[in-house]
Design a protein around this motif. Structure first.
Motif, PDB file in Angstrom:
ATOM      1  N   LYS A  74       0.844  -1.204   0.000  1.00 58.33           N
ATOM      2  CA  LYS A  74       0.000   0.000   0.000  1.00 58.33           C
ATOM      3  C   LYS A  74       0.877   1.252   0.000  1.00 58.33           C
ATOM      4  N   LEU A  75       1.920   1.250   0.819  1.00 59.73           N
ATOM      5  CA  LEU A  75       2.814   2.397   0.885  1.00 59.73           C
ATOM      6  C   LEU A  75       3.561   2.604  -0.434  1.00 59.73           C
ATOM      7  N   LYS A  76       3.867   1.519  -1.135  1.00 53.91           N
ATOM      8  CA  LYS A  76       4.545   1.613  -2.426  1.00 53.91           C
ATOM      9  C   LYS A  76       3.575   2.024  -3.534  1.00 53.91           C
ATOM     10  N   GLY A  77       2.300   2.065  -3.221  1.00 51.63           N
ATOM     11  CA  GLY A  77       1.311   2.437  -4.231  1.00 51.63           C
ATOM     12  C   GLY A  77       0.779   1.248  -5.020  1.00 51.63           C
ATOM     13  N   LYS A  78       1.083   0.040  -4.591  1.00 48.42           N
ATOM     14  CA  LYS A  78       0.595  -1.165  -5.263  1.00 48.42           C
ATOM     15  C   LYS A  78      -0.615  -1.695  -4.502  1.00 48.42           C
ATOM     16  N   MET A  79      -1.753  -1.101  -4.682  1.00 48.35           N
ATOM     17  CA  MET A  79      -2.941  -1.561  -3.978  1.00 48.35           C
ATOM     18  C   MET A  79      -3.532  -2.763  -4.698  1.00 48.35           C
ATOM     19  N   GLN A  80      -3.726  -3.841  -3.967  1.00 46.68           N
ATOM     20  CA  GLN A  80      -4.357  -5.030  -4.537  1.00 46.68           C
ATOM     21  C   GLN A  80      -5.862  -4.898  -4.435  1.00 46.68           C
ATOM     22  N   LYS A  81      -6.522  -5.460  -5.409  1.00 47.76           N
ATOM     23  CA  LYS A  81      -7.983  -5.508  -5.341  1.00 47.76           C
ATOM     24  C   LYS A  81      -8.386  -6.572  -4.325  1.00 47.76           C
ATOM     25  N   PRO A  82      -9.584  -6.496  -3.783  1.00 50.02           N
ATOM     26  CA  PRO A  82     -10.045  -7.533  -2.852  1.00 50.02           C
ATOM     27  C   PRO A  82     -10.027  -8.909  -3.531  1.00 50.02           C
ATOM     28  N   LEU A  83      -9.801  -9.959  -2.736  1.00 52.46           N
ATOM     29  CA  LEU A  83      -9.730 -11.322  -3.262  1.00 52.46           C
ATOM     30  C   LEU A  83     -10.966 -11.702  -4.078  1.00 52.46           C
ATOM     31  N   PRO A  84     -12.189 -11.378  -3.628  1.00 45.40           N
ATOM     32  CA  PRO A  84     -13.360 -11.730  -4.445  1.00 45.40           C
ATOM     33  C   PRO A  84     -13.316 -11.101  -5.848  1.00 45.40           C
ATOM     34  N   ASP A  85     -12.818  -9.874  -5.942  1.00 45.75           N
ATOM     35  CA  ASP A  85     -12.710  -9.216  -7.252  1.00 45.75           C
ATOM     36  C   ASP A  85     -11.700  -9.927  -8.146  1.00 45.75           C
ATOM     37  N   LEU A  86     -10.578 -10.369  -7.552  1.00 46.67           N
ATOM     38  CA  LEU A  86      -9.575 -11.111  -8.323  1.00 46.67           C
ATOM     39  C   LEU A  86     -10.170 -12.422  -8.845  1.00 46.67           C
ATOM     40  N   LEU A  87     -10.889 -13.125  -7.976  1.00 46.82           N
ATOM     41  CA  LEU A  87     -11.500 -14.397  -8.395  1.00 46.82           C
ATOM     42  C   LEU A  87     -12.513 -14.183  -9.521  1.00 46.82           C
ATOM     43  N   LYS A  88     -13.333 -13.138  -9.404  1.00 46.18           N
ATOM     44  CA  LYS A  88     -14.300 -12.820 -10.469  1.00 46.18           C
ATOM     45  C   LYS A  88     -13.594 -12.536 -11.785  1.00 46.18           C
ATOM     46  N   GLU A  89     -12.513 -11.769 -11.711  1.00 51.96           N
ATOM     47  CA  GLU A  89     -11.752 -11.418 -12.909  1.00 51.96           C
ATOM     48  C   GLU A  89     -11.237 -12.670 -13.634  1.00 51.96           C
ATOM     49  N   TYR A  90     -10.927 -13.712 -12.860  1.00 55.28           N
ATOM     50  CA  TYR A  90     -10.426 -14.954 -13.435  1.00 55.28           C
ATOM     51  C   TYR A  90     -11.529 -16.007 -13.589  1.00 55.28           C
ATOM     52  N   ASP A  91     -12.778 -15.569 -13.561  1.00 53.96           N
ATOM     53  CA  ASP A  91     -13.946 -16.421 -13.805  1.00 53.96           C
ATOM     54  C   ASP A  91     -14.063 -17.591 -12.828  1.00 53.96           C
ATOM     55  N   LEU A  92     -13.773 -17.316 -11.556  1.00 53.49           N
ATOM     56  CA  LEU A  92     -13.978 -18.308 -10.502  1.00 53.49           C
ATOM     57  C   LEU A  92     -14.968 -17.728  -9.497  1.00 53.49           C
ATOM     58  N   PRO A  93     -15.777 -18.560  -8.863  1.00 54.38           N
ATOM     59  CA  PRO A  93     -16.744 -18.044  -7.883  1.00 54.38           C
ATOM     60  C   PRO A  93     -16.040 -17.486  -6.646  1.00 54.38           C
ATOM     61  N   ILE A  94     -16.616 -16.453  -6.065  1.00 51.00           N
ATOM     62  CA  ILE A  94     -15.981 -15.750  -4.948  1.00 51.00           C
ATOM     63  C   ILE A  94     -15.997 -16.548  -3.648  1.00 51.00           C
ATOM     64  N   GLY A  95     -16.796 -17.591  -3.563  1.00 53.49           N
ATOM     65  CA  GLY A  95     -16.925 -18.344  -2.319  1.00 53.49           C
ATOM     66  C   GLY A  95     -16.032 -19.554  -2.196  1.00 53.49           C
ATOM     67  N   ILE A  96     -15.011 -19.695  -3.050  1.00 57.39           N
ATOM     68  CA  ILE A  96     -14.154 -20.880  -2.912  1.00 57.39           C
ATOM     69  C   ILE A  96     -13.148 -20.740  -1.775  1.00 57.39           C
ATOM     70  N   PHE A  97     -13.059 -19.544  -1.178  1.00 57.19           N
ATOM     71  CA  PHE A  97     -12.235 -19.335   0.010  1.00 57.19           C
ATOM     72  C   PHE A  97     -13.135 -18.813   1.130  1.00 57.19           C
ATOM     73  N   PRO A  98     -12.760 -19.056   2.400  1.00 55.95           N
ATOM     74  CA  PRO A  98     -13.577 -18.561   3.515  1.00 55.95           C
ATOM     75  C   PRO A  98     -13.559 -17.033   3.614  1.00 55.95           C
ATOM     76  N   ARG A  99     -14.526 -16.488   4.316  1.00 58.52           N
ATOM     77  CA  ARG A  99     -14.693 -15.037   4.457  1.00 58.52           C
ATOM     78  C   ARG A  99     -13.452 -14.338   4.998  1.00 58.52           C
ATOM     79  N   ASP A 100     -12.758 -14.962   5.953  1.00 54.78           N
ATOM     80  CA  ASP A 100     -11.613 -14.266   6.552  1.00 54.78           C
ATOM     81  C   ASP A 100     -10.311 -14.425   5.763  1.00 54.78           C
ATOM     82  N   ALA A 101     -10.386 -14.982   4.566  1.00 55.77           N
ATOM     83  CA  ALA A 101      -9.217 -15.060   3.673  1.00 55.77           C
ATOM     84  C   ALA A 101      -9.158 -13.768   2.869  1.00 55.77           C
TER      85      ALA A 101
END
Length: 169
Positions: A45-72
């Motif tokens: 974050k300090l370097k300016g490399k903000m990652q998107k939330p994990l569910p957004d990454l999974l959607k982008e790669y055409d995988l369902p958002i629920g394959i990992f638990p909520r606290d992941a």
């Protein structure tokens, strides 16, 4: 008799103390892992490399958002290689309509469009716990490879669910 009872009591207390010390050690290891992943997130974050939330990454790669638990929520993704590492605070299980998945504190795999391959740190229950090695997706189905290929409805994995802590992976 008193001497024997003293030795038994000493042995029993020693065993209890060892278990407690091991438990504290496991807690420190888990906390260390959580701090490490949180620190990496903060540095990015300090370097300016903000990652998107994990569910957004999974959607982008055409995988369902629920394959990992909520606290992941913490993860590392190397776009060039597709290597995905997901950090989970504790070993847990998530129950779905037609299956149960068990997660280690670190799950790794290679993420490509519609597929997570070479998975380490995930199991499913098929009479016994079996290592999940791959998850692939199509329009309405999710295909799990865990010794054999098992097809499940994608719909069951479209919602993020809480994981329930378990003792061991």
């Amino acid at each position: 008799m008193d001497e024997i009872m003293g030795k038994v009591g000493k042995y029993w207390l020693g065993q209890r103390a060892n278990k407690e010390i091991d438990s504290v050690g496991d807690d420190f290891t888990s906390m260390s892992s959580s701090f490490e992943s949180g620190t990496k997130w903060l540095v990015n974050k300090l370097k300016g490399k903000m990652q998107k939330p994990l569910p957004d990454l999974l959607k982008e790669y055409d995988l369902p958002i629920g394959i990992f638990p909520r606290d992941a929520t913490n993860y590392e993704f190397v776009e060039e290689t597709g290597k995905l590492t997901v950090f989970i605070p504790s070993v847990c299980e998530v129950g779905y309509r037609d299956s149960v998945l068990r997660f280690s504190t670190t799950v790794t795999g290679i993420l490509t469009k519609g597929k997570l391959a070479d998975i380490e740190g995930m199991k499913t229950k098929v009479m016994i716990w079996v290592k999940v090695t791959s998850i692939s997706s199509d329009a309405s189905k999710l295909h799990f490879t865990a010794g054999m290929k098992k097809t499940r409805s994608r719909e069951a994995y479209e919602f993020i669910k809480a994981g329930f802590t378990v003792d061991k992976f």
